[in-house]
Enzyme design. Structure first.
Site, PDB file in Angstrom:
ATOM      1  N   SER A  48     122.353  64.583  28.606  1.00 21.08           N
ATOM      2  CA  SER A  48     123.627  65.605  28.585  1.00 21.08           C
ATOM      3  C   SER A  48     124.928  64.510  28.683  1.00 21.08           C
ATOM      4  CB  SER A  48     123.634  66.612  29.208  1.00 21.08           C
ATOM      5  OG  SER A  48     124.479  67.624  28.936  1.00 21.08           O
ATOM      6  N   HIS A  88     117.784  69.246  25.448  1.00 22.88           N
ATOM      7  CA  HIS A  88     117.881  70.070  26.530  1.00 22.88           C
ATOM      8  C   HIS A  88     116.996  71.064  27.020  1.00 22.88           C
ATOM      9  CE1 HIS A  88     121.939  68.430  26.371  1.00 22.88           C
ATOM     10  NE2 HIS A  88     122.434  69.015  27.426  1.00 22.88           N
ATOM     11  N   GLU A  96     121.752  65.343  19.624  1.00 20.98           N
ATOM     12  CA  GLU A  96     121.129  66.642  20.124  1.00 20.98           C
ATOM     13  C   GLU A  96     122.331  67.434  20.692  1.00 20.98           C
ATOM     14  OE1 GLU A  96     120.757  67.643  23.577  1.00 20.98           O
ATOM     15  OE2 GLU A  96     121.458  65.889  24.287  1.00 20.98           O
TER      16      GLU A  96
END
Length: 300
Positions: free
Chosen positions: A121, A281, A214
């Site tokens: 992230s 995630h 992503e």
């Protein structure tokens, strides 16, 4: 760095020294309700044979999302890199503020260290910053996934990795949306966070790279804006291909157009594009090495 629950005292079994790992939070601080989870994670890592040191800056200070100033958080990370016994640095955070520590990192020391950074992230900024400044690879993976309800296979795969068998944790499947081959070192990660490095010295050289993208949040308009920025930067003319991970919010809402359609639209006619549902995630995601070479081939 502080020892958590005196796990460091468990470091010897029959006189044999344990391998050392550190737990840090370079991005948003964890909430107090995460303490039990971190204790369970530390117990699991210790059971895997690791001596675990937990940063004293995991949790928010004074009711904020900050565990310290950028300089203070950078010092916690550098303490790990400067410890010659530390092999793995697990960042358990995420959010927005990780890039603030980049100016305070000693990349010469990071380049000399044997420690490998793990995070996902917002830690995309740290991972790609390390790669840009040192050429060192890092792991895009959230180690808290080891405690997930569907984390059984990950716990087994992580133990395999510690035993020298990396394939279960780092192997994943894909399908090609365009082309059938790409090869290069992997750069990228979370697209929103990666773009925070644009125009800085921490942006990686994209020539010949496989660009991994992503996302957790965001719908079609946000992704279109990110892709447009990458296109305006000339990134799609430099990379050898694009690997798409999961785009959770888009995929869960059935967003139209989907990420596949958007990427094919913004990347021209010939750039290879592949998609996997096993990086990103999701709590059952696999790990991927950013900064290591990967070869991908297959039928559309």
């Amino acid at each position: 760095m502080n020892s958590s629950e005196e796990n460091g005292r468990k470091q010897k079994a029959g006189g044999a020294a344990r391998r050392r790992a550190a737990v840090v939070a370079c991005s948003n601080a964890l909430s107090e309700r995460c303490r039990e989870q971190i204790e369970k994670l530390t117990d699991f890592l210790t059971d895997c044979g690791l001596e675990v040191k937990v940063s004293g800056r995991l949790y928010g200070k004074n009711g904020t999302v900050f565990s310290g100033t950028p300089k203070e958080r950078a010092k916690e990370l550098m303490d790990c890199y400067r410890d010659p016994e530390t092999e793995m640095i697990f960042d358990v955070s995420g959010g927005d503020v990780a890039n603030g520590i980049l100016p305070y990192l000693d990349f010469s020391a990071i380049g000399r260290s044997r420690a490998v950074f793990w995070g996902y992230s917002d830690l995309t900024t740290i991972i790609n910053g390390i790669y840009a400044k040192t050429g060192r690879p890092s792991v895009l993976y959230q180690v808290r996934n080891l405690l997930a309800e569907d984390g059984g296979w990950q716990r087994r795969a992580f133990r395999d990795y510690l035993a020298g068998v990396s394939e279960p944790l780092f192997s994943f499947s894909w399908k090609f949306l365009r082309g059938n081959f790409m090869e290069g070192e992997v750069a990228g990660g979370n697209v929103r966070c990666l773009l925070k490095l644009a125009g800085t010295e921490f942006w990686p050289d994209m020539n010949g790279k496989i660009l991994l993208l992503e996302a957790a949040g965001g719908q079609a308009p946000q992704m279109a804006a990110y892709l447009a920025q990458l296109k305006l930067m000339g990134v799609f003319e430099k990379v050898s291909g694009i690997l798409l991970g999961t785009f959770l919010a888009m995929e869960e809402s059935g967003s139209a157009p989907g990420i596949e359609e958007l990427v094919l639209e913004y990347t021209g006619d010939s750039l290879p594009v592949a998609k996997t549902g096993q990086i990103g995630h999701r709590t059952d995601s696999h790990g991927v090495w950013v900064g290591k070479r990967m070869r991908m081939e297959g039928k559309k």
